[in-house]
Scaffold this motif. Sequence first.
Motif, mmCIF file in Angstrom:
data_model
loop_
_atom_site.group_PDB
_atom_site.id
_atom_site.type_symbol
_atom_site.label_atom_id
_atom_site.label_comp_id
_atom_site.label_asym_id
_atom_site.label_seq_id
_atom_site.Cartn_x
_atom_site.Cartn_y
_atom_site.Cartn_z
ATOM 1 N N ASN A 525 46.889 48.536 33.992
ATOM 2 C CA ASN A 525 45.839 49.043 34.670
ATOM 3 C C ASN A 525 44.801 47.769 34.989
ATOM 4 O O ASN A 525 44.160 47.588 34.651
ATOM 5 N N PRO A 526 45.418 47.044 35.959
ATOM 6 C CA PRO A 526 44.606 45.696 36.273
ATOM 7 C C PRO A 526 43.079 45.841 36.965
ATOM 8 O O PRO A 526 42.228 45.050 36.699
ATOM 9 N N GLY A 527 42.752 47.125 36.904
ATOM 10 C CA GLY A 527 41.158 47.310 37.443
ATOM 11 C C GLY A 527 40.481 47.404 36.294
ATOM 12 O O GLY A 527 39.251 47.433 36.549
ATOM 13 N N LEU A 528 40.671 47.541 35.172
ATOM 14 C CA LEU A 528 40.073 47.416 34.209
ATOM 15 C C LEU A 528 39.392 46.052 33.780
ATOM 16 O O LEU A 528 39.974 45.258 34.107
ATOM 17 N N PRO A 529 38.027 46.051 33.222
ATOM 18 C CA PRO A 529 37.328 44.812 33.085
ATOM 19 C C PRO A 529 38.115 44.279 31.865
ATOM 20 O O PRO A 529 38.466 44.881 30.818
ATOM 21 N N ARG A 530 38.022 42.859 31.662
ATOM 22 C CA ARG A 530 38.243 42.124 30.490
ATOM 23 C C ARG A 530 37.167 42.332 29.332
ATOM 24 O O ARG A 530 35.832 42.370 29.897
ATOM 25 N N VAL A 531 37.349 42.347 28.324
ATOM 26 C CA VAL A 531 36.109 42.760 27.321
ATOM 27 C C VAL A 531 36.180 41.969 26.200
ATOM 28 O O VAL A 531 37.244 41.554 25.470
ATOM 29 N N VAL A 532 34.783 41.369 25.893
ATOM 30 C CA VAL A 532 34.890 40.537 24.521
ATOM 31 C C VAL A 532 33.887 41.061 23.598
ATOM 32 O O VAL A 532 32.966 41.596 24.122
ATOM 33 N N LEU A 533 34.067 41.430 22.227
ATOM 34 C CA LEU A 533 33.039 41.850 21.437
ATOM 35 C C LEU A 533 32.216 40.670 20.632
ATOM 36 O O LEU A 533 33.106 39.832 19.999
ATOM 37 N N SER A 534 30.881 40.927 20.618
ATOM 38 C CA SER A 534 30.524 39.683 19.785
ATOM 39 C C SER A 534 29.385 40.554 18.994
ATOM 40 O O SER A 534 28.772 41.319 19.692
ATOM 41 N N SER A 535 28.994 39.877 17.708
ATOM 42 C CA SER A 535 27.979 40.433 16.979
ATOM 43 C C SER A 535 27.479 39.441 15.896
ATOM 44 O O SER A 535 27.904 38.472 15.637
ATOM 45 N N THR A 536 26.522 40.103 15.085
ATOM 46 C CA THR A 536 25.893 39.078 14.023
ATOM 47 C C THR A 536 26.727 38.832 13.250
ATOM 48 O O THR A 536 26.635 38.089 11.985
#
Length: 565
Positions: A525-536
């Motif tokens: 499903n190429p329409g989905l965004p790429r996601v990066v998770l960041s946190s403390t």
Amino acid sequence: MNTLIATQQYVHEMTRLSGPGMKVLLMDKETTSMVSCAFAQSEMMAREVYLFERLDTGAEREPLKFLKCLVFVRPTLENIQILTEELRAPKYAQYYLYFSNIISKADLKILAEADEFEAVREVHEFYIDAIPLSPYLTVLAMPLCYETPFNLSGGNFRRCAQALLALALQFKKKPAIRFQKSSRDAQRLADEFVKMTVREDKLFEACRNDTVIVIMDRSEDPVSPLLNQWTYEAMVHELIGMNNNRVNMTNVPDEGIKNIVLSAQHDDFYAKNRYLNFGEIGQNIKSLMNDYQKKAQTHQQLESIADMKKFVDQYPQFKKIAGTVAKHVQLVGELSRLVGAQNLLEISELEQTIVATGDHSQCFDRLKRLLKHEKTTDLNALRLTMLYALRFEGSSSNSLPALLEILRQRKMSIRQVESVNTLLRYAGARKRQNDLFGNKSAVEMTKRFIKGLKGVENVYTQHEPYIMQILEQLHKGKLSEIIFGASELNTLNTHYDNVIIFIIGGATFEESTFIHLYNERRLTNPGLPRVVLSSTSVHNTKTFIEQLIQLTPDSQAVPPFASIA
């Protein structure tokens, strides 16, 4: 957007710019973690980096005038001061200065004035200001980030803002911002980020506007860090503990490897199994053992010079396989022992029932029995009580005082028992704006009803982190304006190709797993965004509750987790 590849590319560029010749890499505490998570020592040696030193050990380091020095540090006041002293009395032939974030002109002037011997050859900003634990997960070294009740201190706040700025510049993005309105820190962080992008507008001139950063607080989803985990990576962190991909096994009763590195880049078995559940890992460990035994039997049959030569050629690979087998058999064996010793199958099933169904009559009696069970540790007793407190906070059947009394009978400290109420003050129904348990939304209630009719594939993994609701709503352009404000009004219902979720107060490996699976869905499903998770930081239940205990006042000052295991 791949944080691991971006880090590797920057470090490759550092070694390239310095040219050929033997090198020493001088780092601070945080950049050491960043580099060690992206590279094995042997890989750095292949790029002519033969020595690794800490900047703050200047008095202990011997002068080595034949070496080039690559300095990779954060541009902090302390590092600038130490580096100034280093340049006034250089220990190496040449210096190449690489900063993990933006360095001020004033600090550059201080360094230039200190470089009396003209040892500095290059100065660059390379935007690696967080630890890349996986392609889609970066963290800061801030497990206890709240220095005042439920608010970031000035130092930790600035650290978060700097990390977000570096993450945007790392991927050459000028992102829009959505922030959790109920969190003062999230709103302050969003405002500060916008100010920084305006102040550094030249750096963002060539950046794309196809990304959104969503800043939220852990208080919006206090459930995820309280659940037992059943995927390999998450289980290791939950039951043993993992710090920057390193597992300390010194407290494990059996003999074996005491310090284990779990790196998906250098361990094929871990790469294939880190996101799989415990049952699948058991089968895959068995297959790994069988393959190893076949290879071992082959190597024992050395009947000719040709056989011996073949064995010598294959020995490094054979030794690597042997190390992989030993490491994972030891880990899985310890996980299996802890699951049995702590009765985690029954505990986890109840946790999921509390969170997924919310049927008080199903949960309360089982919970009381488990709180008194001889195998239930204090940590698991607190975990279950906290989940109950969150789930049934507004219920007419709520019997939390009775459960707290059982905790007192277990001889838990005042501070530990009171941390349940601290959790409700930090992340109770009055603090949360979202529909965490799906009680308000007709859509969520329908989903739960349908799931109940179908049954669940795995009773231990029914929970889905709240960030998945955020991603679904973002993708549809329906992220609530009431819950999440925006840096600019025209960004409210825009479709973005990339999403960065930043969680103040710690992420979890469960959330990281779901982000990995979400990114995998892009293949179909190429329409989905790429996601990066960041946190403390990355929490397990112990570190999350320790944070709550730290914020719980207690005149007796009982040490956090004095008796919790």
